[in-house]
Scaffold this motif. Sequence first.
Motif, PDB file in Angstrom:
ATOM      1  N   LYS A 142       0.847  -1.194   0.000  1.00  0.00           N
ATOM      2  CA  LYS A 142       0.000   0.000   0.000  1.00  0.00           C
ATOM      3  C   LYS A 142       0.885   1.248   0.000  1.00  0.00           C
ATOM      4  O   LYS A 142       1.819   1.350   0.806  1.00  0.00           O
ATOM      5  N   VAL A 143       0.579   2.173  -0.903  1.00  0.00           N
ATOM      6  CA  VAL A 143       1.398   3.364  -1.095  1.00  0.00           C
ATOM      7  C   VAL A 143       0.562   4.605  -0.783  1.00  0.00           C
ATOM      8  O   VAL A 143      -0.507   4.806  -1.371  1.00  0.00           O
ATOM      9  N   HIS A 144       1.045   5.426   0.141  1.00  0.00           N
ATOM     10  CA  HIS A 144       0.362   6.655   0.535  1.00  0.00           C
ATOM     11  C   HIS A 144       1.058   7.846  -0.114  1.00  0.00           C
ATOM     12  O   HIS A 144       2.274   8.000   0.019  1.00  0.00           O
ATOM     13  N   TYR A 145       0.286   8.691  -0.778  1.00  0.00           N
ATOM     14  CA  TYR A 145       0.882   9.803  -1.514  1.00  0.00           C
ATOM     15  C   TYR A 145       0.081  11.087  -1.342  1.00  0.00           C
ATOM     16  O   TYR A 145      -1.046  11.080  -0.828  1.00  0.00           O
ATOM     17  N   VAL A 146       0.695  12.183  -1.766  1.00  0.00           N
ATOM     18  CA  VAL A 146       0.034  13.489  -1.802  1.00  0.00           C
ATOM     19  C   VAL A 146      -0.462  13.715  -3.224  1.00  0.00           C
ATOM     20  O   VAL A 146       0.313  13.649  -4.182  1.00  0.00           O
ATOM     21  N   SER A 147      -1.751  13.975  -3.357  1.00  0.00           N
ATOM     22  CA  SER A 147      -2.370  14.127  -4.668  1.00  0.00           C
ATOM     23  C   SER A 147      -2.166  15.538  -5.228  1.00  0.00           C
ATOM     24  O   SER A 147      -2.037  16.507  -4.489  1.00  0.00           O
ATOM     25  N   GLU A 148      -2.138  15.619  -6.554  1.00  0.00           N
ATOM     26  CA  GLU A 148      -2.107  16.914  -7.250  1.00  0.00           C
ATOM     27  C   GLU A 148      -3.493  17.560  -7.292  1.00  0.00           C
ATOM     28  O   GLU A 148      -3.625  18.716  -7.701  1.00  0.00           O
ATOM     29  N   LYS A 149      -4.522  16.846  -6.869  1.00  0.00           N
ATOM     30  CA  LYS A 149      -5.896  17.338  -7.008  1.00  0.00           C
ATOM     31  C   LYS A 149      -6.238  18.275  -5.861  1.00  0.00           C
ATOM     32  O   LYS A 149      -6.785  17.865  -4.840  1.00  0.00           O
ATOM     33  N   TRP A 150      -5.926  19.558  -6.062  1.00  0.00           N
ATOM     34  CA  TRP A 150      -6.139  20.575  -5.031  1.00  0.00           C
ATOM     35  C   TRP A 150      -7.462  21.311  -5.205  1.00  0.00           C
ATOM     36  O   TRP A 150      -7.768  22.246  -4.461  1.00  0.00           O
ATOM     37  N   ILE A 151      -8.264  20.883  -6.169  1.00  0.00           N
ATOM     38  CA  ILE A 151      -9.567  21.498  -6.467  1.00  0.00           C
ATOM     39  C   ILE A 151     -10.661  20.459  -6.226  1.00  0.00           C
ATOM     40  O   ILE A 151     -10.511  19.283  -6.559  1.00  0.00           O
ATOM     41  N   ARG A 152     -11.773  20.913  -5.630  1.00  0.00           N
ATOM     42  CA  ARG A 152     -12.971  20.086  -5.505  1.00  0.00           C
ATOM     43  C   ARG A 152     -14.057  20.662  -6.390  1.00  0.00           C
ATOM     44  O   ARG A 152     -14.310  21.863  -6.356  1.00  0.00           O
ATOM     45  N   SER A 153     -14.705  19.810  -7.164  1.00  0.00           N
ATOM     46  CA  SER A 153     -15.836  20.267  -7.981  1.00  0.00           C
ATOM     47  C   SER A 153     -17.072  20.441  -7.113  1.00  0.00           C
ATOM     48  O   SER A 153     -17.231  19.755  -6.099  1.00  0.00           O
ATOM     49  N   GLY A 154     -17.957  21.327  -7.525  1.00  0.00           N
ATOM     50  CA  GLY A 154     -19.228  21.478  -6.837  1.00  0.00           C
ATOM     51  C   GLY A 154     -19.243  22.685  -5.922  1.00  0.00           C
ATOM     52  O   GLY A 154     -18.311  23.470  -5.872  1.00  0.00           O
ATOM     53  N   THR A 155     -20.327  22.834  -5.173  1.00  0.00           N
ATOM     54  CA  THR A 155     -20.507  24.012  -4.325  1.00  0.00           C
ATOM     55  C   THR A 155     -20.854  23.669  -2.889  1.00  0.00           C
ATOM     56  O   THR A 155     -21.234  24.529  -2.117  1.00  0.00           O
ATOM     57  N   THR A 156     -20.692  22.402  -2.498  1.00  0.00           N
ATOM     58  CA  THR A 156     -21.124  22.006  -1.160  1.00  0.00           C
ATOM     59  C   THR A 156     -19.981  21.911  -0.159  1.00  0.00           C
ATOM     60  O   THR A 156     -20.206  21.861   1.039  1.00  0.00           O
ATOM     61  N   GLY A 157     -18.742  21.877  -0.634  1.00  0.00           N
ATOM     62  CA  GLY A 157     -17.626  21.669   0.275  1.00  0.00           C
ATOM     63  C   GLY A 157     -17.507  20.227   0.718  1.00  0.00           C
ATOM     64  O   GLY A 157     -16.743  19.898   1.619  1.00  0.00           O
ATOM     65  N   ASP A 158     -18.251  19.340   0.082  1.00  0.00           N
ATOM     66  CA  ASP A 158     -18.245  17.919   0.440  1.00  0.00           C
ATOM     67  C   ASP A 158     -16.990  17.267  -0.121  1.00  0.00           C
ATOM     68  O   ASP A 158     -16.715  17.337  -1.312  1.00  0.00           O
ATOM     69  N   TYR A 159     -16.207  16.597   0.741  1.00  0.00           N
ATOM     70  CA  TYR A 159     -14.983  15.964   0.295  1.00  0.00           C
ATOM     71  C   TYR A 159     -15.224  14.816  -0.672  1.00  0.00           C
ATOM     72  O   TYR A 159     -14.305  14.341  -1.315  1.00  0.00           O
ATOM     73  N   THR A 160     -16.436  14.323  -0.759  1.00  0.00           N
ATOM     74  CA  THR A 160     -16.716  13.228  -1.677  1.00  0.00           C
ATOM     75  C   THR A 160     -16.901  13.715  -3.106  1.00  0.00           C
ATOM     76  O   THR A 160     -16.993  12.912  -4.020  1.00  0.00           O
ATOM     77  N   THR A 161     -16.949  15.034  -3.327  1.00  0.00           N
ATOM     78  CA  THR A 161     -17.066  15.526  -4.695  1.00  0.00           C
ATOM     79  C   THR A 161     -15.766  15.269  -5.436  1.00  0.00           C
ATOM     80  O   THR A 161     -14.717  15.053  -4.853  1.00  0.00           O
ATOM     81  N   THR A 162     -15.831  15.305  -6.745  1.00  0.00           N
ATOM     82  CA  THR A 162     -14.708  14.898  -7.582  1.00  0.00           C
ATOM     83  C   THR A 162     -13.532  15.860  -7.472  1.00  0.00           C
ATOM     84  O   THR A 162     -13.690  17.068  -7.542  1.00  0.00           O
ATOM     85  N   GLY A 163     -12.333  15.298  -7.298  1.00  0.00           N
ATOM     86  CA  GLY A 163     -11.130  16.107  -7.276  1.00  0.00           C
ATOM     87  C   GLY A 163     -10.700  16.498  -8.678  1.00  0.00           C
ATOM     88  O   GLY A 163     -10.959  15.786  -9.652  1.00  0.00           O
ATOM     89  N   LYS A 164     -10.021  17.644  -8.780  1.00  0.00           N
ATOM     90  CA  LYS A 164      -9.577  18.140 -10.077  1.00  0.00           C
ATOM     91  C   LYS A 164      -8.133  18.630  -9.964  1.00  0.00           C
ATOM     92  O   LYS A 164      -7.685  19.068  -8.912  1.00  0.00           O
ATOM     93  N   LEU A 165      -7.438  18.601 -11.103  1.00  0.00           N
ATOM     94  CA  LEU A 165      -6.048  19.031 -11.151  1.00  0.00           C
ATOM     95  C   LEU A 165      -5.904  20.516 -11.448  1.00  0.00           C
ATOM     96  O   LEU A 165      -4.823  21.078 -11.256  1.00  0.00           O
ATOM     97  N   ALA A 166      -6.969  21.152 -11.937  1.00  0.00           N
ATOM     98  CA  ALA A 166      -6.856  22.546 -12.368  1.00  0.00           C
ATOM     99  C   ALA A 166      -8.161  23.294 -12.108  1.00  0.00           C
ATOM    100  O   ALA A 166      -9.241  22.702 -12.020  1.00  0.00           O
ATOM    101  N   PHE A 167      -8.032  24.608 -12.008  1.00  0.00           N
ATOM    102  CA  PHE A 167      -9.165  25.506 -11.823  1.00  0.00           C
ATOM    103  C   PHE A 167      -9.810  25.772 -13.175  1.00  0.00           C
ATOM    104  O   PHE A 167      -9.218  26.403 -14.052  1.00  0.00           O
ATOM    105  N   THR A 168     -11.047  25.298 -13.361  1.00  0.00           N
ATOM    106  CA  THR A 168     -11.714  25.417 -14.658  1.00  0.00           C
ATOM    107  C   THR A 168     -13.137  25.944 -14.564  1.00  0.00           C
ATOM    108  O   THR A 168     -13.790  26.123 -15.596  1.00  0.00           O
ATOM    109  N   ASP A 169     -13.634  26.191 -13.338  1.00  0.00           N
ATOM    110  CA  ASP A 169     -15.027  26.596 -13.179  1.00  0.00           C
ATOM    111  C   ASP A 169     -15.126  27.554 -11.998  1.00  0.00           C
ATOM    112  O   ASP A 169     -14.477  27.347 -10.970  1.00  0.00           O
ATOM    113  N   ASP A 170     -15.928  28.594 -12.146  1.00  0.00           N
ATOM    114  CA  ASP A 170     -16.067  29.573 -11.062  1.00  0.00           C
ATOM    115  C   ASP A 170     -16.701  28.981  -9.808  1.00  0.00           C
ATOM    116  O   ASP A 170     -16.681  29.612  -8.749  1.00  0.00           O
TER     117      ASP A 170
END
Length: 255
Positions: free
Chosen positions: A155-183
Amino acid sequence: MLGDTLVVEVLNRAARQCGVKAPSSWVTATRDDHVSIRDDFLIETVADILDRFDFAAPIANSTTFTVEDANSRLMADGSRWFPMNPEARRLQRNPLAVYDVGQQQPVLPVSDDAQWTHLVSTGASGASKYYQLRSFPGEGQLYVYPAPGVGETIKVHYVSEKWIRSGTTGDYTTTGKLAFTDDADLLALPADPVTAGIVWRYRERQGLPFMDKYNEYEAKLARMANDSRSRRVVNMGQRKDVRWQDLIPTWIPPS
């Protein structure tokens, strides 16, 4: 709270402190100062913070490799390699970042090619396994020696490049993203240090006084570091704790 702040709110706050009028949309902005804040100073700040800290999920992530074929990715030197997730920026800075699930012990790092060559030439004693990370990030390959056998799991533990969360709820289960593409994108990092990091970089690049914001940025990161140390807990299930003595390798590459 992490994940509750819109990226555009951070950019707007930073723009005000830089004396720059915010655009109607940061995603589509093309003016030079807006592009610099969004594509240069924001990205530089995020990269710096990701390199310094091991955050909890969703920034922290893990991959599990279980050997199903004895000949799969087996190397002539007796090691076996595994493909790192492309979203992985780096391994977590933790002695248990690469973990042998069956043996319930860490896989130990080998720092350079010379030590690795010596290890695979002379062999490893005891039950410990060793790893070397190559061609990282982006196309990372994790080599483990001796090669894990069929049914063994790493098992390998790493730091993800996905510093963006999609959506507007602040829910950690929303999809991670690599780049800022939506307001509506949410920042998965602490907002205050990111804001300060953008501002001091902008001011420094413009030849303006910036040390006050630089010091504020570093102070916020220092506070984050202290907070993270106070909550560090190691629990691997059956063992209630992991002693530092347990992390001493049975074979130590020569210096």
